[in-house]
Design an enzyme around this catalytic site. Sequence first.
Site, PDB file in Angstrom:
ATOM      1  CG  ASN A 138      -0.750  -2.965  -3.355  1.00 52.40           C
ATOM      2  OD1 ASN A 138      -1.575  -2.099  -3.633  1.00 52.40           O
ATOM      3  ND2 ASN A 138      -0.770  -3.642  -2.215  1.00 52.40           N
ATOM      4  CB  THR A 139      -2.075   0.951  -6.097  1.00 53.09           C
ATOM      5  OG1 THR A 139      -1.694   1.148  -4.743  1.00 53.09           O
ATOM      6  CG2 THR A 139      -3.439   0.293  -6.168  1.00 53.09           C
ATOM      7  CB  CYS A 167      -8.615   2.447 -46.852  1.00 52.39           C
ATOM      8  SG  CYS A 167      -8.193   4.184 -46.643  1.00 52.39           S
ATOM      9  CB  CYS A 172       7.681   1.042 -44.471  1.00 56.70           C
ATOM     10  SG  CYS A 172       6.927   0.197 -43.070  1.00 56.70           S
ATOM     11  CB  CYS A 205      -0.870  -0.057   1.245  1.00 58.15           C
ATOM     12  SG  CYS A 205      -2.248   1.050   1.153  1.00 58.15           S
TER      13      CYS A 205
HETATM   14  C1  LIG Z   1      -9.925   1.398  -3.336  1.00 55.11           C
HETATM   15  C2  LIG Z   1      -8.798   0.390  -3.301  1.00 55.11           C
HETATM   16  C3  LIG Z   1      -8.385  -0.133  -2.113  1.00 55.11           C
HETATM   17  C4  LIG Z   1      -7.386  -1.075  -2.061  1.00 55.11           C
HETATM   18  N1  LIG Z   1      -7.038  -1.624  -0.867  1.00 55.11           N
HETATM   19  C5  LIG Z   1      -6.111  -2.613  -0.843  1.00 55.11           C
HETATM   20  C6  LIG Z   1      -5.817  -3.297   0.385  1.00 55.11           C
HETATM   21  O1  LIG Z   1      -6.431  -3.036   1.422  1.00 55.11           O
HETATM   22  N2  LIG Z   1      -4.895  -4.255   0.372  1.00 55.11           N
HETATM   23  C7  LIG Z   1      -4.220  -4.609  -0.768  1.00 55.11           C
HETATM   24  O2  LIG Z   1      -3.387  -5.511  -0.729  1.00 55.11           O
HETATM   25  N3  LIG Z   1      -4.450  -3.986  -1.945  1.00 55.11           N
HETATM   26  C8  LIG Z   1      -5.400  -2.995  -1.998  1.00 55.11           C
HETATM   27  N4  LIG Z   1      -5.692  -2.405  -3.201  1.00 55.11           N
HETATM   28  C9  LIG Z   1      -4.923  -2.803  -4.401  1.00 55.11           C
HETATM   29  C10 LIG Z   1      -5.635  -3.897  -5.218  1.00 55.11           C
HETATM   30  O3  LIG Z   1      -5.775  -5.079  -4.456  1.00 55.11           O
HETATM   31  C11 LIG Z   1      -4.880  -4.256  -6.495  1.00 55.11           C
HETATM   32  O4  LIG Z   1      -3.594  -4.727  -6.169  1.00 55.11           O
HETATM   33  C12 LIG Z   1      -4.695  -3.090  -7.417  1.00 55.11           C
HETATM   34  O5  LIG Z   1      -5.879  -2.312  -7.422  1.00 55.11           O
HETATM   35  C13 LIG Z   1      -4.380  -3.512  -8.884  1.00 55.11           C
HETATM   36  O6  LIG Z   1      -5.397  -4.295  -9.460  1.00 55.11           O
HETATM   37  P1  LIG Z   1      -6.523  -3.682 -10.464  1.00 55.11           P
HETATM   38  O7  LIG Z   1      -5.836  -2.970 -11.538  1.00 55.11           O
HETATM   39  O8  LIG Z   1      -7.336  -4.859 -10.901  1.00 55.11           O
HETATM   40  O9  LIG Z   1      -7.352  -2.749  -9.632  1.00 55.11           O
HETATM   41  C14 LIG Z   1      -6.723  -1.472  -3.258  1.00 55.11           C
HETATM   42  C15 LIG Z   1      -7.153  -0.928  -4.472  1.00 55.11           C
HETATM   43  C16 LIG Z   1      -8.184  -0.025  -4.496  1.00 55.11           C
HETATM   44  C17 LIG Z   1      -8.665   0.528  -5.822  1.00 55.11           C
HETATM   45  S1  SF4 Z   2       7.326   3.684 -40.904  1.00 51.76           S
HETATM   46 FE1  SF4 Z   2       6.062   2.009 -41.791  1.00 51.76          FE
HETATM   47  S2  SF4 Z   2       5.041   1.082 -40.000  1.00 51.76           S
HETATM   48 FE2  SF4 Z   2       5.839   3.117 -39.288  1.00 51.76          FE
HETATM   49  S3  SF4 Z   2       4.080   4.504 -39.592  1.00 51.76           S
HETATM   50 FE3  SF4 Z   2       5.362   4.627 -41.465  1.00 51.76          FE
HETATM   51  S4  SF4 Z   2       4.411   3.089 -42.866  1.00 51.76           S
HETATM   52 FE4  SF4 Z   2       3.607   2.629 -40.791  1.00 51.76          FE
END
Ligand SMILES: Cc1cc2nc3c(=O)[nH]c(=O)nc-3n(C[C@H](O)[C@H](O)[C@H](O)COP(=O)(O)O)c2cc1C
Ligand code: SF4
Lengths: 424, 441
Positions: free
Chosen positions: A202-203, A345, A381, A137
């Site tokens: 985690n976040t 296209c 390209c 956290c």
């Molecule tokens: C509101 C909120 C509260 C969270 N509380 C916890 C927590 O108490 N414990 C924990 O391990 N992770 C907590 N997390 C993190 C999530 O478990 C998770 O790791 C994270 O959101 C990434 O997953 P997601 O992209 O699916 O949300 C929390 C996330 C959110 C959004």
């Molecule tokens: S270089 Fe080739 S792949 Fe990249 S944007 Fe131009 S045409 Fe598309």
Amino acid sequence: MADLRSRIAGISSPNPFWLASAPPTDKAYNVVRAFQAGWGGVVWKTLGEDPPVINVSSRYGALLDGNRELLGFNNIELITDRPLALNLQEITQVKKDWPDRALVVSLMARMEESAWVGLVKRIEETGADGLELNLGCPHGMCERGMGSAIGQVPEMVEQVTRWVRASTRMPLIVKLTPNVTNILWPAEAARRGGADAVSLINTVNSIASVDLDLMAPTPTVDGKGTHGGYCGPAVKPIALNMVAEIGRNHVTADLPISGIGGIGSWRDAAEFLALGAANVQVCTAAMVHGFRIVGPMIDGLSQWMDDKGYGRIDDFAGAALGNVVDWNSLNMNFSTKAVIDPDLCIDCGRCHIVCEDTSHQAIRIEANGGKRVFRVVDEDCVGCNLCSHVCPVPQCITMRPEANGKPYMNWTQDPRNPLRAAQG
Amino acid sequence: MTAAAHNGPQGLDDDLVPPLNALQAMAESSRCLYCYDPACVNACPTGIDIPGFIHRINDGNVVGAAKTILSANIMGGTCARVCPTEILCEQACVRNAGEQRPVSIGRLQRFATDALMARGGGHPFARAPGSGKRVAVVGAGPSGLACAHRLSMLGHAVNIFEAKAKPGGLNEYGLAAYKMTGDFAQREVAFILGIGGIDIHYGKRLGDDLQLGALSGDYDAVFLAIGLAAGRPLGVEGSDLAGVMEALSFIEALRQGRAPAVAGRVVVIGGGNTAVDAAIQSHCLGAEDVVMAYRRGIAQMGATTWEQQLARISGVAIKPWLAPKRILGSGGKVTGVVFERTRLVDGRLQGTGTDVELSADLVLSAVGQELREGELAGIPVTEGRIGIDADYQTARPGVFAGGDCVKSGLDLTVQAVEDGKRAALAIDRFIRKGVSHGRSA
Ligand SMILES: Cc1cc2nc3c(=O)[nH]c(=O)nc-3n(C[C@H](O)[C@H](O)[C@H](O)COP(=O)(O)O)c2cc1C
Ligand code: SF4
Ligand SMILES: Cc1cc2nc3c(=O)[nH]c(=O)nc-3n(C[C@H](O)[C@H](O)[C@H](O)COP(=O)(O)OP(=O)(O)OC[C@H]3O[C@@H](n4cnc5c(N)ncnc54)[C@H](O)[C@@H]3O)c2cc1C
């Protein structure tokens, strides 16, 4: 029908979709609804020592696209704000009522052995399937020496894991914070400490947005804001990379991983599993759509596995991991070119302007009566893919590898590499 | 707008295509693909940067969106309401491919321009330093106002001479009431005049109250934007009966709150915009039965498919292949119209000799508008319109013309605005050339 059963750290569940420790798993009411909706398991919202924490009002921030679809989500909530005994009592009851689902309990404590062991002992009595140590956290709790304050110091990760490992036989998952320079250091520390698995991510530390009237970060609490934890679709690429890094590092290659971060569809989940995760956890997608989101995840994954001929998750688990390599191992002789299908296209001109302004001036506009024709000049390209990403029509611009007959040659072998001799 | 979900206007004040709310505007703006140099922009006579303004709406920058629109088309508000987008920008939208539903460009344009006007505050454009030059504009319709606004922006002083008592031209006197609800024409003129440097003199008719020769002498340049002020005569017996009216006079009266009493059967003669508008509005005013009679086929009608659909949805019966022959009356009052059935023979319209009689309590003639050539002091006219060169200059140096009184494109508000804008730029070049010559001499 594909068999979706999954197993991690000795804990089994009928499918690989777990709810991550967060508000969706805060109490029996939610968890029962989640199980009714079909979730394979949950990690209960993080428990701590009494007295319970107090949360502020105004807690979430969001990054939305122009159509108000949520791309990223951010929060400044703390761990559970309900009494420990109440949580433990509900956990006991829910596990009794739903024996086939995985019920893992998340916990967090000060950097003191007695605090961790005290919590573990009480959780053991609930009959829960396992423990997840919240060392991630990145807001609030870290200011009290917990969460990421521990997770960012490998020695402390190892120490806490060791204390808990010594005190219980319960399956032990250590949840990692992405707010580190190198995810391998805490992952290796958790393994040394005796973890059965790691879960990540985690976040991510973040400021969701700035309110330009209040001149304060969001979410705003009485005119002030603080950094919060970022999650949702926007963090998935970060999580995928960290999962792969752990999987292809020889010290941690055998450490089971519960993949978390931005998972909202069966395809997201399949990607984590393909990079070696044993199961996945979801928070934001459930908070944005409700628990019903697991339905399409389950049948989507199952349908895709049937189509591909995968009978069980193990049939494709980690299948993409071997193809994650260092840049130095990429084939310098590979060449791919954009191909524009004139029939698909719709004449929007986006490919032209991006290649012209920011890439390699490889897309020419040729008038053909009313509709413009966009032609890729193969010599110019470089195969960057940009046009294919900005084209609004699926399959209209595809990238076609050239059959140039040249052998595999990586940078260390490339005569154009001035350091080749030194490296070789 | 598609007819699919439309019931037709339920009254003169019933906004035909209601404004988008913020949620709808966000959803609709996110459908725009932000194309590069797209066909929709080329299809707009004023060349509005359509992806640019829609992108700004989606960015929450509605003022920037409105400025993007108004910098190309100062009457973006009216155009958003009255442009036949189905044959202009929206017809060219790439979303038609695959989805068959273009981005609602017109409604988004209204969203942005309405929002800017509702905010009030200062006029969004600044005037260049005064040039010391004066330009006379004849006619305060879309073309005259657009020209005046641009000239003022370029630093010139403008005097507009307008025959009527109010500004706006057909915006005020001609467009359908349900397209211009809430006195929008006058609100928009006030907004345009907010730039300053423009004086309008009402009740001044060229040819009567003022003469072209004198104007040319008094001003550095003259812009003629007099539209097509005369209704083309029906030219059939009985046209002078009570209850026979020019459709445009009928619309003008109702737009000014002096709608003639309408009851019973109405026969509208003509197949263009004006005929459709007159037919639907007479229905709104209480006609029991409205018939639009057109001498050619549906495919030749000037009214777009959407306008024809709107007429039908509103309860108007469209009868093609009927050419008016004679108007019937009794006691000096109209009772009906005799038509001859027509058909195409080798591409030429011919009478079949069969007569069809429709009874009528009111007959509205909408067979086109003409130039009043007498006002023009001998300026050459070709095919019924004032002749101009690529710079909108007439055969008389320093006298320019634009809008419906010239043939520059379709007879639409948006074209009149573009003419006014381009003519202003040409006039600016014309009078500044004079300045620089003067200095270097
Ligand atoms: C509101 C909120 C509260 C969270 N509380 C916890 C927590 O108490 N414990 C924990 O391990 N992770 C907590 N997390 C993190 C999530 O478990 C998770 O790791 C994270 O959101 C990434 O997953 P997601 O992209 O699916 O949300 C929390 C996330 C959110 C959004
Ligand atoms: S270089 Fe080739 S792949 Fe990249 S944007 Fe131009 S045409 Fe598309
Ligand atoms: C009934 C009707 C419905 C229409 N509906 C639509 C529509 O839905 N969408 C669309 O895009 N277009 C529509 N049009 C066309 C559109 O209104 C015109 O193309 C546009 O108004 C032309 O602008 P203008 O400035 O050239 O002329 P006008 O709008 O005709 O303005 C000319 C001005 O000059 C003044 N004037 C005339 N003679 C003199 C004189 N001798 N001296 C001084 N002043 C003079 C007039 O009083 C008037 O104010 C419609 C037209 C009609 C008649």
